[in-house]
Every structure is written in C-alpha cells, then in structure tokens.
Design a protein around this motif. Structure first.
Motif, PDB file in Angstrom:
ATOM      1  N   ASP A  11     -19.047   4.769   5.981  1.00  0.00           N
ATOM      2  CA  ASP A  11     -19.160   4.455   7.408  1.00  0.00           C
ATOM      3  C   ASP A  11     -20.370   3.558   7.643  1.00  0.00           C
ATOM      4  OD1 ASP A  11     -16.917   5.884   8.268  1.00  0.00           O
ATOM      5  OD2 ASP A  11     -18.067   7.721   8.653  1.00  0.00           O
ATOM      6  N   ALA A  12     -21.506   3.906   7.030  1.00  0.00           N
ATOM      7  CA  ALA A  12     -22.734   3.118   7.193  1.00  0.00           C
ATOM      8  C   ALA A  12     -22.582   1.727   6.581  1.00  0.00           C
ATOM      9  CB  ALA A  12     -23.920   3.855   6.565  1.00  0.00           C
ATOM     10  N   LEU A  13     -21.968   1.654   5.410  1.00  0.00           N
ATOM     11  CA  LEU A  13     -21.758   0.366   4.753  1.00  0.00           C
ATOM     12  C   LEU A  13     -20.956  -0.566   5.651  1.00  0.00           C
ATOM     13  CD1 LEU A  13     -21.909  -1.379   2.101  1.00  0.00           C
ATOM     14  CD2 LEU A  13     -19.706  -0.352   1.517  1.00  0.00           C
ATOM     15  N   MET A  14     -19.850  -0.068   6.183  1.00  0.00           N
ATOM     16  CA  MET A  14     -18.994  -0.904   7.015  1.00  0.00           C
ATOM     17  C   MET A  14     -19.658  -1.220   8.355  1.00  0.00           C
ATOM     18  SD  MET A  14     -16.457  -1.749   5.206  1.00  0.00           S
ATOM     19  CE  MET A  14     -15.138  -2.281   6.299  1.00  0.00           C
ATOM     20  N   ALA A  15     -20.421  -0.279   8.905  1.00  0.00           N
ATOM     21  CA  ALA A  15     -21.128  -0.543  10.161  1.00  0.00           C
ATOM     22  C   ALA A  15     -22.102  -1.706   9.979  1.00  0.00           C
ATOM     23  CB  ALA A  15     -21.861   0.706  10.637  1.00  0.00           C
ATOM     24  N   GLY A  16     -22.730  -1.775   8.806  1.00  0.00           N
ATOM     25  CA  GLY A  16     -23.629  -2.882   8.504  1.00  0.00           C
ATOM     26  C   GLY A  16     -22.914  -4.220   8.430  1.00  0.00           C
ATOM     27  N   LEU A  17     -21.605  -4.176   8.261  1.00  0.00           N
ATOM     28  CA  LEU A  17     -20.789  -5.399   8.221  1.00  0.00           C
ATOM     29  C   LEU A  17     -20.101  -5.657   9.558  1.00  0.00           C
ATOM     30  CD1 LEU A  17     -19.134  -4.805   4.723  1.00  0.00           C
ATOM     31  CD2 LEU A  17     -21.007  -6.381   5.262  1.00  0.00           C
ATOM     32  N   GLY A  18     -20.430  -4.804  10.556  1.00  0.00           N
ATOM     33  CA  GLY A  18     -19.814  -4.965  11.867  1.00  0.00           C
ATOM     34  C   GLY A  18     -18.370  -4.502  11.924  1.00  0.00           C
ATOM     35  N   ARG A  19     -18.014  -3.575  11.028  1.00  0.00           N
ATOM     36  CA  ARG A  19     -16.644  -3.075  10.960  1.00  0.00           C
ATOM     37  C   ARG A  19     -16.661  -1.561  10.901  1.00  0.00           C
ATOM     38  NH1 ARG A  19     -13.238  -7.203   7.296  1.00  0.00           N
ATOM     39  NH2 ARG A  19     -11.612  -5.831   8.033  1.00  0.00           N
ATOM     40  N   ARG A  20     -15.476  -0.979  10.988  1.00  0.00           N
ATOM     41  CA  ARG A  20     -15.328   0.469  10.861  1.00  0.00           C
ATOM     42  C   ARG A  20     -14.674   0.783   9.529  1.00  0.00           C
ATOM     43  NH1 ARG A  20     -13.638   4.114  15.463  1.00  0.00           N
ATOM     44  NH2 ARG A  20     -12.483   4.804  13.674  1.00  0.00           N
ATOM     45  N   PHE A  21     -15.082   1.883   8.905  1.00  0.00           N
ATOM     46  CA  PHE A  21     -14.406   2.363   7.700  1.00  0.00           C
ATOM     47  C   PHE A  21     -13.234   3.199   8.147  1.00  0.00           C
ATOM     48  CE2 PHE A  21     -13.774   5.534   4.303  1.00  0.00           C
ATOM     49  CZ  PHE A  21     -13.412   4.656   3.295  1.00  0.00           C
ATOM     50  N   GLU A  22     -12.035   2.741   7.841  1.00  0.00           N
ATOM     51  CA  GLU A  22     -10.831   3.442   8.254  1.00  0.00           C
ATOM     52  C   GLU A  22      -9.919   3.654   7.057  1.00  0.00           C
ATOM     53  OE1 GLU A  22      -9.992   2.011  12.702  1.00  0.00           O
ATOM     54  OE2 GLU A  22      -9.796   0.417  11.221  1.00  0.00           O
ATOM     55  N   THR A  23      -9.277   4.795   7.049  1.00  0.00           N
ATOM     56  CA  THR A  23      -8.274   5.063   6.024  1.00  0.00           C
ATOM     57  C   THR A  23      -6.906   4.912   6.667  1.00  0.00           C
ATOM     58  OG1 THR A  23      -8.286   7.420   6.531  1.00  0.00           O
ATOM     59  CG2 THR A  23      -9.801   6.672   4.813  1.00  0.00           C
ATOM     60  N   GLY A  24      -5.887   4.779   5.825  1.00  0.00           N
ATOM     61  CA  GLY A  24      -4.547   4.599   6.351  1.00  0.00           C
ATOM     62  C   GLY A  24      -3.541   5.501   5.680  1.00  0.00           C
ATOM     63  N   PRO A  25      -2.480   5.858   6.383  1.00  0.00           N
ATOM     64  CA  PRO A  25      -1.483   6.770   5.826  1.00  0.00           C
ATOM     65  C   PRO A  25      -0.633   6.143   4.721  1.00  0.00           C
ATOM     66  CG  PRO A  25      -0.739   5.929   7.929  1.00  0.00           C
ATOM     67  CD  PRO A  25      -2.151   5.426   7.728  1.00  0.00           C
ATOM     68  N   ASP A  26      -0.616   4.821   4.640  1.00  0.00           N
ATOM     69  CA  ASP A  26       0.250   4.144   3.681  1.00  0.00           C
ATOM     70  C   ASP A  26      -0.510   3.637   2.457  1.00  0.00           C
ATOM     71  OD1 ASP A  26      -1.158   2.362   5.237  1.00  0.00           O
ATOM     72  OD2 ASP A  26       0.424   0.850   5.228  1.00  0.00           O
ATOM     73  N   ARG A  27      -1.702   4.166   2.211  1.00  0.00           N
ATOM     74  CA  ARG A  27      -2.492   3.743   1.056  1.00  0.00           C
ATOM     75  C   ARG A  27      -3.420   4.886   0.650  1.00  0.00           C
ATOM     76  NH1 ARG A  27      -4.484   0.920   5.655  1.00  0.00           N
ATOM     77  NH2 ARG A  27      -6.643   1.451   6.060  1.00  0.00           N
ATOM     78  N   THR A  28      -4.040   4.745  -0.505  1.00  0.00           N
ATOM     79  CA  THR A  28      -4.942   5.789  -0.974  1.00  0.00           C
ATOM     80  C   THR A  28      -6.363   5.536  -0.488  1.00  0.00           C
ATOM     81  OG1 THR A  28      -5.631   4.677  -3.000  1.00  0.00           O
ATOM     82  CG2 THR A  28      -3.587   5.964  -3.100  1.00  0.00           C
TER      83      THR A  28
END
Length: 132
Positions: A11-28
């Motif tokens: 979450d912190a890594l992606m926030a530093g890139l201006g994005r959200r860390f999100e998971t998806g139901p169709d991938r691992t």
C-alpha cells in the motif's frame, strides 16, 4: 512474514507512486505484487514496458527448446505488449504460471524460494532492497 505488514508495505509503495495497491478476483496476489514492483522499478530507473516485454520474449524464445518448460511457444516483443493485460503493467505473456510462483520463500535464505531456487520474475534483487 506478517501478511498484514506485507499488504501495508505494498500500500505504501503504491501510494508513493500516486496509485492504490489493489488485488483482483481474476488474478493471483503474485501478479499484483509483481505489478507494484514493476511500477516501482519503472519510476526509479526509467524501465519501460517494452524493456520488460523484451525480457519476457527472450524467456519465451528460450523455452521453445526446453523440454521442461511449461510454455513452449515463442513470442515477439510486440506480441507480449499486445497480449491481454492482467494488471498494469504485466500482460499475460509476461506472467509466470501459478506452479512457478507456488514455492514459499525460504526463511534460511532470504531472496530464494524453498529448495534454494530464485523467486520468479527476478524478485530476489527486489526482495533484498525491500525485505518483508
């Protein structure tokens, strides 16, 4: 390894890139963490999607003559780039199969999987700089 801490790190890594860390139901979850690592590498070093695609195409082309490879078909850089997007930035042609990502990290040898083999997608170097 504390899963909640690992998620907080991504979450912190992606926030530093201006994005959200999100998971998806169709991938691992592996694809989501690889995507975060790839985006971080792109931001830090200027790595391009085309450069990642060149590595994937090289690996596909070597696999053609490897009797133990799970995917034994060639791919060009353009084919990898045009392949179905799994999560930004990995396309389907850049993804490791689940059986490749199945081994757990070895606690006695950080940056390796159980059995001493390196993690998929070159994760050992990333893990050494971002231990968790």
């Amino acid at each position: 390894m504390d899963p909640s801490r690992t998620l907080a790190d991504y979450d912190a890594l992606m926030a530093g890139l201006g994005r959200r860390f999100e998971t998806g139901p169709d991938r691992t979850m592996f694809m989501d963490t690889y995507a975060a690592q790839a985006l971080d590498h792109m931001a830090r070093y200027g790595t391009t999607r085309k450069q990642f695609a060149a590595v994937a195409a090289k690996n596909h082309n070597y696999a053609v003559n490897n009797a133990r490879a799970q995917y034994r078909f060639p791919m060009t850089v353009d084919e990898v780039l045009a392949d179905r997007l799994v999560t930004d930035p990995p396309s389907h042609g850049r993804c490791a199969r689940r059986s490749v990502t199945a081994p757990l990290r070895s606690s006695s040898h950080p940056g390796t999987c159980s059995g001493g083999s390196p993690p998929p997608c070159g994760d050992a170097r990333y893990a050494s700089r971002h231990p968790h």
